[in-house]
Write an enzyme that holds these catalytic residues in place. Sequence first.
Site, PDB file in Angstrom:
ATOM      1  N   CYS A   1       6.025  -7.298   6.985  1.00  0.00           N
ATOM      2  CA  CYS A   1       6.991  -6.641   7.867  1.00  0.00           C
ATOM      3  C   CYS A   1       7.798  -7.680   8.629  1.00  0.00           C
ATOM      4  CB  CYS A   1       6.277  -5.715   8.848  1.00  0.00           C
ATOM      5  SG  CYS A   1       7.421  -4.669   9.808  1.00  0.00           S
TER       6      CYS A   1
ATOM      7  N   CYS B   1      -1.535  -0.483   7.598  1.00  0.00           N
ATOM      8  CA  CYS B   1      -0.616  -0.228   8.685  1.00  0.00           C
ATOM      9  C   CYS B   1      -1.355   0.104   9.982  1.00  0.00           C
ATOM     10  CB  CYS B   1       0.341   0.924   8.334  1.00  0.00           C
ATOM     11  SG  CYS B   1      -0.461   2.514   8.192  1.00  0.00           S
TER      12      CYS B   1
ATOM     13  N   CYS C   1      -0.048  -3.099  15.203  1.00  0.00           N
ATOM     14  CA  CYS C   1       0.008  -2.795  13.769  1.00  0.00           C
ATOM     15  C   CYS C   1      -0.533  -3.945  12.932  1.00  0.00           C
ATOM     16  CB  CYS C   1       1.457  -2.507  13.380  1.00  0.00           C
ATOM     17  SG  CYS C   1       1.696  -2.177  11.629  1.00  0.00           S
TER      18      CYS C   1
ATOM     19  N   GLU D   1       0.823  -1.202   0.000  1.00  0.00           N
ATOM     20  CA  GLU D   1       0.000   0.000   0.000  1.00  0.00           C
ATOM     21  C   GLU D   1       0.862   1.259   0.000  1.00  0.00           C
ATOM     22  OE1 GLU D   1      -2.703  -0.062   3.265  1.00  0.00           O
ATOM     23  OE2 GLU D   1      -4.040  -1.510   2.307  1.00  0.00           O
TER      24      GLU D   1
ATOM     25  N   CYS E   1       3.018   8.521   1.607  1.00  0.00           N
ATOM     26  CA  CYS E   1       3.422   7.530   2.597  1.00  0.00           C
ATOM     27  C   CYS E   1       3.659   6.225   1.841  1.00  0.00           C
ATOM     28  CB  CYS E   1       2.334   7.366   3.659  1.00  0.00           C
ATOM     29  SG  CYS E   1       2.732   6.159   4.930  1.00  0.00           S
TER      30      CYS E   1
END
Length: 347
Positions: A114, A339, A121, A94, A107
């Site tokens: 991750c 996120c 998150c 994203e 962003c």
Amino acid sequence: MQIEKKDIRALSKEQLREFFVANGDKSFRGNQVYEWLWSKGAHSFDDMTNVSKETRTMLEANFVINHIKVDTMQRSEDGTVKNAVRLHDGLVVESVLIPTNTRTTACVSSQVGCSLDCNFCATARLKRMRNLEPAEIYDQVVAIDKESRLYYNHPLSNIVFMGMGEPLMNYNNVLKAIEMIISPEGLGMSPKRIMVSTSGVPKMIKKLADDDVKFKLAVSLHSAIDEIRSRIMPFSENFPLADLRESLEYWYRKTKSKISYEYVVWKDINDNKESIDALVKFCKYVPCKVNLIEYNPIDDGEFQQASEESINAYIKALEASGIVVKVRRSRGKDIDAACGQLANKEA
């Protein structure tokens, strides 16, 4: 067996020049193609209209351009735009366009999923599939720049690396992407308009300082008490606050650049006087500012937005100690953000 072609954007300009010489062409052809790939954002070799058909056919036989594709785009009532970006291998990340009255901020993501395990998150619930290539990071910025021009009539103002992934766990590719973003041969943006946000990896923060980077640094702090921070971000047990503090002091000595601390206040987790006092103390080690972020809950679990009274208590204590503090209200509440922290970010 078919050999997988290499993405041509993995080659430097010098390597492109050498490729053309090795194939009986002039070296300047490499300059032409390089310009098409970066400055002009060519999606295919056929876009390269001042390059001969024969040369384009040769490029097609040897390389691919693994350009991203904006799969779906959502626009929030507040003007925020979220892109679901499909990569060449079908994976999705994203990126987000965040507008204010005076600027537009991109962003961007640096990893698919991750590496870390921050409990608050949503991205942490996705295992890390792979790092993004420099061109894939660059493409996110180009796409948002186009959206900024389309919807807000001006080019992109700022970039924050606060999307999916931990940027410092994809160090080389992130720095190569930024190199192209700030290059006159790329987007020509000022590094002072770029902020890289890390969850706090001390040795990589020191490496940033040693590499003399010119962009800004933000740290997702969320607590200045080790036990609480480990509850919020379990991986931080390996990076205690004493080590983080030392790396940030090193950063400031080398760069003279202030740190931005990203800090979410959660109900019954860090909304107490002990946490406030610890943050104020931590902020005195290195010149900094604090961004208090309104939380976007990702479920009905333990991480819930703290009260306004708790936020105000932080503001009062920080300001009384001469520390710059801003509250970032959540943006794009009517669209999903992987996120979990789609906030009004400014580099």
